[in-house]
Design a protein around this motif. Structure first.
Motif, mmCIF file in Angstrom:
data_model
loop_
_atom_site.group_PDB
_atom_site.id
_atom_site.type_symbol
_atom_site.label_atom_id
_atom_site.label_comp_id
_atom_site.label_asym_id
_atom_site.label_seq_id
_atom_site.Cartn_x
_atom_site.Cartn_y
_atom_site.Cartn_z
ATOM 1 N N GLU A 198 -12.482 -26.790 2.154
ATOM 2 C CA GLU A 198 -13.475 -26.739 1.084
ATOM 3 C C GLU A 198 -14.388 -25.528 1.258
ATOM 4 O OE1 GLU A 198 -15.443 -30.507 1.404
ATOM 5 O OE2 GLU A 198 -13.612 -31.618 0.933
ATOM 6 N N GLY A 199 -14.886 -25.318 2.469
ATOM 7 C CA GLY A 199 -15.779 -24.199 2.745
ATOM 8 C C GLY A 199 -15.115 -22.859 2.493
ATOM 9 N N ALA A 200 -13.855 -22.742 2.878
ATOM 10 C CA ALA A 200 -13.139 -21.476 2.669
ATOM 11 C C ALA A 200 -12.970 -21.185 1.178
ATOM 12 C CB ALA A 200 -11.777 -21.528 3.364
ATOM 13 N N ILE A 201 -12.659 -22.217 0.405
ATOM 14 C CA ILE A 201 -12.508 -22.031 -1.042
ATOM 15 C C ILE A 201 -13.843 -21.605 -1.658
ATOM 16 C CG2 ILE A 201 -12.075 -23.232 -3.225
ATOM 17 C CD1 ILE A 201 -9.966 -24.916 -1.686
ATOM 18 N N VAL A 202 -14.903 -22.285 -1.280
ATOM 19 C CA VAL A 202 -16.228 -21.953 -1.839
ATOM 20 C C VAL A 202 -16.635 -20.540 -1.449
ATOM 21 C CG1 VAL A 202 -18.687 -22.521 -1.779
ATOM 22 C CG2 VAL A 202 -16.995 -24.344 -2.012
ATOM 23 N N ARG A 203 -16.461 -20.173 -0.184
ATOM 24 C CA ARG A 203 -16.828 -18.811 0.241
ATOM 25 C C ARG A 203 -16.006 -17.760 -0.493
ATOM 26 N NH1 ARG A 203 -17.105 -21.615 4.840
ATOM 27 N NH2 ARG A 203 -15.078 -20.963 5.617
ATOM 28 N N ALA A 204 -14.732 -18.074 -0.765
ATOM 29 C CA ALA A 204 -13.880 -17.115 -1.469
ATOM 30 C C ALA A 204 -14.310 -16.955 -2.928
ATOM 31 C CB ALA A 204 -12.422 -17.559 -1.398
#
Length: 157
Positions: free
Chosen positions: A106-112
Motif C-alpha cells: 500500500e505504501g509503495a503504491i501511494v508513494r508512487a
C-alpha cells in the motif's frame, strides 16, 4: 510435466482460441484440480493432514483468483485512467521486495502515485474507488497488470 486432456464445449473452445496465448490454461486449471483432489481426499479420510491439504489448495485457488482479478484491474487502470507518469511510477516498483507485507505494498503504491503526500487517509478511495484497501494478492496482481501494460507500450510513447 505430464499432460492431460479435458473436454470442453465447442463454444468454450472457440472462445479460448480467441484468447490464444494471452492466458495460460494450465495455470488457470491447476488450482481447481488441486482443490478438487484435496476436498476429495478430505472427504474420504478426514484428519489434520487432509484439512491442511484442503486449506492449502483453497488458499492457492483464492490467491490465483485474486491476483488474476487484480491484474486485469491494473491493466484497465493503466489503459483508462493512469497518466504516463503514474504508470511509469508503478512500473518501477519491485514486486520481489513488496510481496511479504500488505502495508508495504500500500505504501509503495501511494508513494508512487502521490509523491507529495496529498491523498492522506483517502488514498485507497482515490486510487481504487473504495475506502478499504484491496487484499495483498489483488494489489500484487494490480501492480503486475499495470507493469505488463507499461512494458507493452513504453517503446511507443
Amino acid at each position: 510435466m505430464a499432460r492431460v486432456s479435458i473436454y470442453v464445449s465447442d463454444d468454450l473452445k472457440s472462445r479460448m482460441a480467441e484468447v490464444g496465448d494471452a492466458l495460460n490454461w494450465s495455470d488457470i486449471a491447476r488450482p481447481a484440480f488441486e482443490a478438487a483432489i484435496a476436498t476429495f481426499n478430505h472427504q474420504r479420510g478426514r484428519n489434520m493432514e487432509t484439512v491442511i491439504e484442503r486449506l492449502r489448495a483453497s488458499k492457492a485457488q483464492y490467491t490465483h483468483h485474486a491476483e488474476g482479478h487484480g491484474k486485469a484491474a491494473g491493466r484497465q487502470w493503466g489503459s483508462d485512467k493512469a497518466s504516463f507518469f503514474e504508470l511509469r511510477a508503478i512500473s518501477e516498483l519491485d514486486l520481489g521486495v513488496l510481496t511479504d507485507n500488505p502495508e508495504r505494498i500500500e505504501g509503495a503504491i501511494v508513494r508512487a502515485l502521490d509523491p507529495e503526500d496529498t491523498y492522506g487517509s483517502d488514498a485507497a478511495e482515490i486510487i481504487f474507488g473504495d475506502r478499504a484497501w484491496p487484499t495483498k494478492e489483488w494489489l500484487l496482481g494490480w501492480i503486475e497488470g499495470a507493469q505488463e501494460l507499461f512494458e507493452e507500450v513504453k517503446d511507443q510513447l
